[in-house]
Write a protein that holds these residues in place. Structure first.
Motif, PDB file in Angstrom:
ATOM      1  N   PRO A  97      44.700  31.286  52.683  1.00 19.92           N
ATOM      2  CA  PRO A  97      43.484  31.303  53.599  1.00 19.92           C
ATOM      3  C   PRO A  97      42.950  30.047  53.692  1.00 19.92           C
ATOM      4  CG  PRO A  97      43.563  33.070  52.029  1.00 19.92           C
ATOM      5  CD  PRO A  97      44.563  32.257  51.419  1.00 19.92           C
ATOM      6  N   ALA A  98      42.532  29.284  52.953  1.00 14.49           N
ATOM      7  CA  ALA A  98      41.942  27.911  53.022  1.00 14.49           C
ATOM      8  C   ALA A  98      43.127  26.896  53.957  1.00 14.49           C
ATOM      9  CB  ALA A  98      41.696  27.306  51.868  1.00 14.49           C
ATOM     10  N   ALA A 163      41.328  36.415  43.999  1.00 13.43           N
ATOM     11  CA  ALA A 163      40.991  35.382  45.124  1.00 13.43           C
ATOM     12  C   ALA A 163      41.499  36.189  46.286  1.00 13.43           C
ATOM     13  CB  ALA A 163      41.704  34.073  44.723  1.00 13.43           C
ATOM     14  N   SER A 164      40.502  36.420  47.223  1.00 16.23           N
ATOM     15  CA  SER A 164      40.719  37.267  48.302  1.00 16.23           C
ATOM     16  C   SER A 164      41.873  36.789  49.189  1.00 16.23           C
ATOM     17  CB  SER A 164      39.465  37.647  49.180  1.00 16.23           C
ATOM     18  OG  SER A 164      38.391  38.430  48.554  1.00 16.23           O
ATOM     19  N   GLY A 165      42.618  37.554  49.675  1.00 16.30           N
ATOM     20  CA  GLY A 165      43.605  37.176  50.579  1.00 16.30           C
ATOM     21  C   GLY A 165      44.735  36.464  50.067  1.00 16.30           C
ATOM     22  N   VAL A 189      35.168  40.207  41.042  1.00 19.21           N
ATOM     23  CA  VAL A 189      34.470  38.965  41.274  1.00 19.21           C
ATOM     24  C   VAL A 189      35.420  37.944  41.893  1.00 19.21           C
ATOM     25  CG1 VAL A 189      34.579  38.403  38.605  1.00 19.21           C
ATOM     26  CG2 VAL A 189      33.045  37.364  40.102  1.00 19.21           C
ATOM     27  N   GLU A 190      34.728  37.282  42.866  1.00 19.69           N
ATOM     28  CA  GLU A 190      35.746  36.477  43.626  1.00 19.69           C
ATOM     29  C   GLU A 190      35.659  35.072  43.104  1.00 19.69           C
ATOM     30  OE1 GLU A 190      37.078  37.192  46.437  1.00 19.69           O
ATOM     31  OE2 GLU A 190      38.079  34.985  46.932  1.00 19.69           O
ATOM     32  N   MET A 191      36.852  34.473  42.795  1.00 18.87           N
ATOM     33  CA  MET A 191      37.170  33.251  42.065  1.00 18.87           C
ATOM     34  C   MET A 191      38.372  32.559  42.363  1.00 18.87           C
ATOM     35  SD  MET A 191      36.175  33.614  38.021  1.00 18.87           S
ATOM     36  CE  MET A 191      34.650  33.698  37.298  1.00 18.87           C
ATOM     37  N   THR A 192      38.390  31.158  42.116  1.00 16.72           N
ATOM     38  CA  THR A 192      39.441  30.357  42.399  1.00 16.72           C
ATOM     39  C   THR A 192      40.488  30.657  41.188  1.00 16.72           C
ATOM     40  OG1 THR A 192      38.779  28.509  41.644  1.00 16.72           O
ATOM     41  CG2 THR A 192      38.743  28.707  43.985  1.00 16.72           C
TER      42      THR A 192
ATOM     43  N   LEU B  75      33.325  29.646  37.881  1.00 21.68           N
ATOM     44  CA  LEU B  75      32.173  30.020  38.625  1.00 21.68           C
ATOM     45  C   LEU B  75      32.405  31.090  39.739  1.00 21.68           C
ATOM     46  CD1 LEU B  75      30.435  26.851  39.716  1.00 21.68           C
ATOM     47  CD2 LEU B  75      29.389  28.825  38.362  1.00 21.68           C
ATOM     48  N   MET B  77      32.563  32.827  43.033  1.00 24.74           N
ATOM     49  CA  MET B  77      32.482  32.119  44.679  1.00 24.74           C
ATOM     50  C   MET B  77      31.229  32.768  45.040  1.00 24.74           C
ATOM     51  SD  MET B  77      34.989  30.081  44.171  1.00 24.74           S
ATOM     52  CE  MET B  77      35.408  29.348  45.802  1.00 24.74           C
ATOM     53  N   ASN B 211      34.403  34.020  50.838  1.00 23.91           N
ATOM     54  CA  ASN B 211      35.852  34.166  50.940  1.00 23.91           C
ATOM     55  C   ASN B 211      35.883  35.778  51.450  1.00 23.91           C
ATOM     56  OD1 ASN B 211      38.358  33.324  50.872  1.00 23.91           O
ATOM     57  ND2 ASN B 211      38.824  33.633  48.922  1.00 23.91           N
ATOM     58  N   ILE B 214      37.826  36.445  55.966  1.00 22.96           N
ATOM     59  CA  ILE B 214      38.611  35.221  56.241  1.00 22.96           C
ATOM     60  C   ILE B 214      39.080  35.091  57.609  1.00 22.96           C
ATOM     61  CG2 ILE B 214      40.350  33.767  55.269  1.00 22.96           C
ATOM     62  CD1 ILE B 214      40.307  35.578  52.677  1.00 22.96           C
ATOM     63  N   ILE B 226      36.099  22.359  53.199  1.00 27.75           N
ATOM     64  CA  ILE B 226      37.147  21.770  52.672  1.00 27.75           C
ATOM     65  C   ILE B 226      37.973  20.947  53.809  1.00 27.75           C
ATOM     66  CG2 ILE B 226      37.812  23.162  50.935  1.00 27.75           C
ATOM     67  CD1 ILE B 226      39.891  24.312  52.458  1.00 27.75           C
TER      68      ILE B 226
END
Lengths: 360, 502
Positions: A97-98, A163-165, A189-192, B75, B77, B211, B214, B226
């Motif tokens: 997504p990024a 990580a969504s998406g 929980v959203e995380m990388t 952490l 998001m 996120n 999106i 970014i």
């Protein structure tokens, strides 16, 4: 469902029935493509064995794992892009997504995405111009046995990082669905992906929807506490997880020729990759500044072979993408079906394949 | 590099916090810390997500090791995004509060309390909107709300900063006194530099870090953290600018700290000097004792003259005259000391500045009858003052000025008394065309018993007395001096009635 299974059978059948990616069979299977575009290539190809290309530079986004960066760095290190007059600038991202967001803002021309981010292509944010592999095997929902997680059912009410998406989110959804649960039954929980690796090891979370090579790190760190709650291979009977190279609709319109050349170099890289997976792992360890052991352990994280078999068969490729769209429709990621031709540039794939086959 | 810049910011903020305890410094500190919180969050986000911005490794993380460390921080998001939202929402609030603190526009001044409360409401709403759970509920299923709110919050932030900048620039332009202007310039520059740095990142929406939605973010073309907003050269320029601004801002804040710190230190110093009252008392006792001894000698002479037959009338007369002089001298000294020590009991009443100037000039003419004083009254306000003490203090400054001009050998010694309104102050200026006061003496002249003149006639209590009187009027005493051009003393008295019209 029936359609999906049929599609899978088609895709898998293709793997075994096709002796080789013949020039002729590819031509026969080509769906209707733009009539004006093939001219450029067909006029170039017969002219000479080493056609001259107008030099161009492309900015390419990748994720630091074998599945995502493999073909790209093989192409660069083996000079396949150079051969078609392309200079490649690489940019590292931690998620599809990024990458698409960066393409939308014009920072990046081309991205390699895992199957999770394909939903954004279906929604019209980007166009697929080359398949990178037919199915990824890199996503794993990892549980921590020390936190009482043994099966997917144990996740009920537990904290799971995601990580969504991304592709691993899809695997998590699939795994939950198989156990008759949904994402609402767990506490996400959203995380990388890197963040969730640390969080899982330090016990802050109970499970994580992770992918390679972080799964390798987790396996090494957690040891006996590492529990595989679901991975791509578990769902291959009903699903498929391709990864692709994509660009924005605007870029595709303005740079058809560059995309064809890029895809052509990738075809060559795919062949090399299938033959030298371990060397690819070594190249990547050096390029990504990652431990070579970890990369070598992750060498099985995708099906490197099938793409070299089906690359010229547009029907087979179409089936793969249709099956994939079915998964997104099923889990509610997308709400309406979109013709695959709307977001997959079969003409680019075909021209690239033709050029590659001609050069061979 | 940004890491270094952030550390520098934090260090400065802490230093300023330790040195200062006033509200404005607190708001400036708030701005710095909010900015730091926002930028730190964004740097962590970039480290985690990669992208084109992350290519500027040296600028963002200094060494690759730091990036890797940040990348693996466990952490969520949600937390990270909300931290960025907190920094982003609080910065404009602190900026506006700081601007309100500096403004002297009566309309705002009168409503300061309610304005402060009012200013807190929008940031509180923004933070509610950005709290992940609320954000998810609010936007989920109503995607059209997203672009509206993104722009609404951004407009709010820009409006806050514009209002704050406008208030500060207005205040700066309205200030005419060099001392004030210079002081204020530092605060203004500091404010502007931090704001520019803030705005470079604040235009991007922090909810992207969550996120969620999106596809919608991509469709709207919302600029991401970014993606580097600037080309490669721009990044280097930004890096240099950031360092420049932060160093400038830090320097200014420290300077700003130092000005008032010096002020306080001087007070402490003077207090200590006079508290060591033994010194003063012994000087006084010594002086008076000398005079009493002279007086004893005169008394003996007088007795001898009277013992003669017939008494020597001439010598008696001479002795009597000398005794009278001595007595007057001692009384004068006694008066001066009394005045300097016993000025706690002053009575403040509303006095017009005309009255004040007139009385001071009369007193001056009592000492130097034929010397003209140029009087320029730009205002006819009332001030709250003890007429006797304050006019004596002003007279003291005028006398000093005249004497300085004479000492410098001016053909026409000139003293000027100006009174004008300056924002929340009424400023009484006593200027002369003397030789100026050397910089190294400027801090000393307010000390008790300091004098550059003949000690038989001067006790060095003059400026100490003036300062004490001004302080007891809740005012400030400042001086500006140019070598060979002259000196101006400013007595700044608080505005008696903010409602009163010019």
């Amino acid at each position: 469902m029936k359609k999906k299974l049929l599609a899978l059978a088609l895709a898998c059948g293709m793997i075994f029935s096709l002796a080789a990616c013949g020039n002729d069979s590819a031509g026969n299977n080509t769906p209707a493509t733009n009539s004006e575009t093939p001219e450029a290539v067909s006029s170039e190809a017969p002219e000479s064995q080493a056609p001259s290309y107008e030099p161009a530079t492309v900015r390419v986004a990748y994720m630091p794992n074998l599945g995502s960066a493999g073909s790209l760095f093989v192409g660069i290190s083996q000079g396949f892009f150079e051969e078609v007059g392309l200079t490649v600038e690489t940019f590292e991202f931690q998620g599809g997504p990024a990458e698409i967001a960066a393409m939308a803002s014009g920072d990046i021309d081309i991205s390699q995405i895992g199957h999770g981010a394909h939903s954004l292509c279906i929604q019209g944010q980007a166009k697929i111009f080359q398949m990178d592999h037919t199915t990824s095997l890199s996503d794993v929902v990892v549980g921590n046995r020390a936190k009482g997680i043994e099966t997917i059912e144990d996740l009920k009410g537990k904290t799971v990082a995601v990580a969504s998406g991304t592709s691993s989110e899809i695997i998590l959804q699939q795994a939950l669905a198989r156990a008759g649960m949904t994402i609402d039954d767990i506490n996400t929980v959203e995380m990388t992906v890197d963040g969730m690796t640390t969080a899982l090891v330090s016990g802050q979370i109970d499970a994580a929807a992770s992918w390679s090579p972080n799964t390798v790190t987790l396996q090494n760190t957690l040891g006996d506490d590492y529990v595989n709650l679901g991975c791509n291979a578990d769902f291959l009977d009903s699903a498929i997880f391709p990864s692709s190279y994509i660009c924005t609709p605007q870029y595709a319109e303005e740079n058809h020729d560059i995309l064809v050349r890029f895809a052509q170099a990738l075809d060559k890289a795919h062949d090399w990759r299938a033959e030298h997976p371990e060397e690819m792992a070594k190249i990547l360890a050096a390029e990504l500044d990652a431990p070579e052991d970890t990369m070598l352990q992750a060498v099985g994280e995708a099906d490197w072979y099938t793409i070299t078999e089906v690359c010229g068969d547009m029907e087979a490729i179409k089936t793969v993408y249709e099956t994939q769209q079915g998964i997104f429709l099923n889990n509610g990621t997308i709400t309406e079906e979109v013709p695959v031709e709307d977001y997959v540039l079969f003409d680019v794939m075909q021209e690239a394949y033709d050029a590659y086959a001609a050069a061979k | 590099m940004l890491i270094l810049v952030l550390i520098l910011c934090l260090g400065t903020a802490v230093y300023v916090a330790l040195r200062r305890r006033d509200v404005l410094a607190l708001y400036l500190l708030g701005m710095s810390v909010s900015n730091l919180v926002m930028l730190a969050g964004i740097v962590i986000y970039i480290a985690k997500m990669g992208g084109t911005a992350a290519q500027q490794r040296a600028f963002l993380f200094l060494v690759p090791g730091i990036q890797t460390w940040l990348q693996f921080l466990p952490l969520s998001m949600d937390k990270l995004g909300f931290v960025v939202a907190i920094g982003r929402s609080l910065f404009p609030l602190f900026a506006l509060l700081a601007a309100l603190e500096t403004t002297m526009i009566p309309f705002f001044r009168r409503r300061l309390k309610s304005l402060r409360i009012l200013a807190c409401i929008p940031p509180a709403l923004w933070l509610t909107y950005y709290s992940p759970a609320v954000f998810r509920t609010l936007i989920g299923g109503r995607l059209w709300v997203l672009p509206v709110l993104i722009n609404l919050v951004l407009a709010g932030i820009v409006a806050y900063l514009a209002a704050a900048a406008a208030l500060m620039v207005l205040e700066y332009r309205a200030t005419t006194m060099p001392v004030f202007k210079k002081n204020f310039r530092y605060v203004l520059l500091c404010f502007l530099s931090i704001s520019i740095l803030y705005l470079l990142y604040a235009v991007k929406d922090p909810a992207q870090i969550y996120n969620m939605f999106i596809s919608e973010y991509i469709r709207l073309g919302v600029t991401t953290y970014i993606s580097s907003t600037l080309p490669a050269v721009g990044w280097s320029v930004l890096g240099l600018c950031t360092v420049f601004f932060v160093v400038l801002g830090s320097y200014n804040m420290v300077r700003y700290t130092q000005i008032s710190y010096d002020d306080e230190r001087q007070d402490m110093m003077l207090q200590r000097k006079f508290d060591a009252a033994g010194v003063g008392t012994s000087v006084f006792v010594h002086g008076v004792k000398n005079q009493l001894l002279s007086s004893r000698v005169l008394h003996k002479k007088l007795s001898r003259a009277l013992a003669e037959e017939p008494p020597d009338v001439e010598r008696v007369r001479a002795c009597a005259a000398q005794l009278n002089d001595l007595n007057e001298g001692m009384l004068r000294r006694m008066d001066e000391l009394y005045r300097a020590v016993k000025n706690n009991a002053i009575t403040l009443t509303p006095v017009t500045v005309d009255q004040l100037a007139l009385t001071a000039v009369e007193r001056f003419h009592g000492k130097y009858p034929d010397q003209p004083v140029v009087v320029e009254l730009e205002t006819h306000r009332l001030v709250l003052a003890d007429l006797a003490h304050l006019s004596e203090a002003i007279c003291n400054l005028l006398c000093n000025g005249y004497e300085a001009a004479v000492q410098a050998g001016r053909e026409t010694p000139r003293v000027t008394l100006r009174v004008r309104g300056e924002r929340m102050w009424t400023v009484v200026e006593a200027a002369d065309n003397g030789g100026g006061i050397p910089a190294e003496l400027q801090n000393k002249i307010f000390e008790p018993f300091f004098t550059s003149k003949n000690t038989n006639h001067n006790w060095g209590m003059g400026l100490y007395y003036v300062r004490k009187i001004v302080k007891s009027h809740l005012g400030r005493l400042r001086l500006e001096s140019r070598p060979e051009e002259g000196t101006s003393f400013f007595i700044m008295l608080p505005l008696y009635d903010a409602h009163q019209k010019e």
